[in-house]
Design an enzyme around this catalytic site. Sequence first.
Site, short mmCIF file in Angstrom:
data_model
loop_
_atom_site.label_atom_id
_atom_site.label_comp_id
_atom_site.label_asym_id
_atom_site.label_seq_id
_atom_site.Cartn_x
_atom_site.Cartn_y
_atom_site.Cartn_z
N LEU A 144 0.89 -1.15 0.00
CA LEU A 144 0.00 0.00 0.00
C LEU A 144 0.93 1.20 0.00
O LEU A 144 1.79 1.33 0.88
CB LEU A 144 -0.90 -0.02 1.24
CG LEU A 144 -2.11 0.91 1.27
CD1 LEU A 144 -3.05 0.64 0.09
CD2 LEU A 144 -2.86 0.77 2.58
N ASP A 145 0.80 2.08 -0.99
CA ASP A 145 1.76 3.16 -1.19
C ASP A 145 1.87 4.07 0.03
O ASP A 145 0.94 4.19 0.83
CB ASP A 145 1.35 4.01 -2.40
CG ASP A 145 1.38 3.22 -3.69
OD1 ASP A 145 2.23 2.32 -3.80
OD2 ASP A 145 0.55 3.49 -4.58
N ILE A 146 3.00 4.75 0.13
CA ILE A 146 3.27 5.61 1.28
C ILE A 146 2.22 6.71 1.44
O ILE A 146 1.88 7.12 2.55
CB ILE A 146 4.70 6.23 1.16
CG1 ILE A 146 5.09 6.93 2.47
CG2 ILE A 146 4.79 7.17 -0.04
CD1 ILE A 146 6.55 7.33 2.50
N ASP A 147 1.65 7.17 0.32
CA ASP A 147 0.66 8.24 0.38
C ASP A 147 -0.77 7.71 0.34
O ASP A 147 -1.72 8.45 0.08
CB ASP A 147 0.88 9.25 -0.76
CG ASP A 147 1.19 8.59 -2.09
OD1 ASP A 147 1.16 7.33 -2.15
OD2 ASP A 147 1.47 9.30 -3.07
N SER A 148 -0.94 6.41 0.62
CA SER A 148 -2.27 5.79 0.69
C SER A 148 -2.53 5.28 2.10
O SER A 148 -1.61 5.02 2.87
CB SER A 148 -2.38 4.62 -0.29
OG SER A 148 -2.14 5.05 -1.62
#
Length: 255
Positions: A122-126
Amino acid sequence: MSDSPEPIRLNKRMAELGLCSRREADDWIAQGWVKINGRVAEMGVKVGPADHIEVDRKAQTHQQQQVTILLHKPIGYVSGQAEDGHEPAVVLINPRTHWREDPSRMRFSPPHLRGLAPAGRLDIDSVGLLVLTQDGRVARQLIGEASGMEKEYLVRVSYGEVAQNPQATFPREQLQRLRHGLSLDGQPLKPALVDWQNPEQLRFVLTEGKKRQIRRMCELVGLKVVGLKRIRIGRVVLGHLPVGQWRYLGPQERF
């Protein structure tokens, strides 16, 4: 010429049978917990379809003690190894952040951190549901080559100069392209379920997980993602789990 399949390595066969992961199989073989046709297996041995594989109860007991953890990942944490000064999400797994309303009623124990690894990214900005597990079977189910596990996301978007109500101006044919017709990295994407949840938010259901897939899909049709939250993996939902807190996957729960 024989029609019988070629023998394959024991660890691969055990993974195919859903007994464990390949790495787990190697550990069990090294411990002497696996027999082939009644004889203790050696590392690297190959087996055919007719060979009988037997696993010692010690291995099964060890497997039953493995945990899977569901984390509501906040922004600013990476899923896996620390990178660019950002901490991995696993640092959030401690007694203080264990959700008080965890329905599993399991208690945190330090050995639960041993070998705990993310099953997917899960992306850092998600934000949203991130699965961390000690169980190779769970990892294979979620991210194995044959996995078609559904993952559901809520995605806030803007379109062009329109920050409010992009649904009103976003072309329907572009929505259809999001559902099927886009390619990433030279490969066509699998069909996806994509619908408006409200005038500023789309709901995506994917069965694959390319790097930053939803953000890149949206860029291809002129949408900008301003917020992304994963709310479901298979049958397991994020539910009311607070941001930055975690719970155990209960013994009766299945992806």
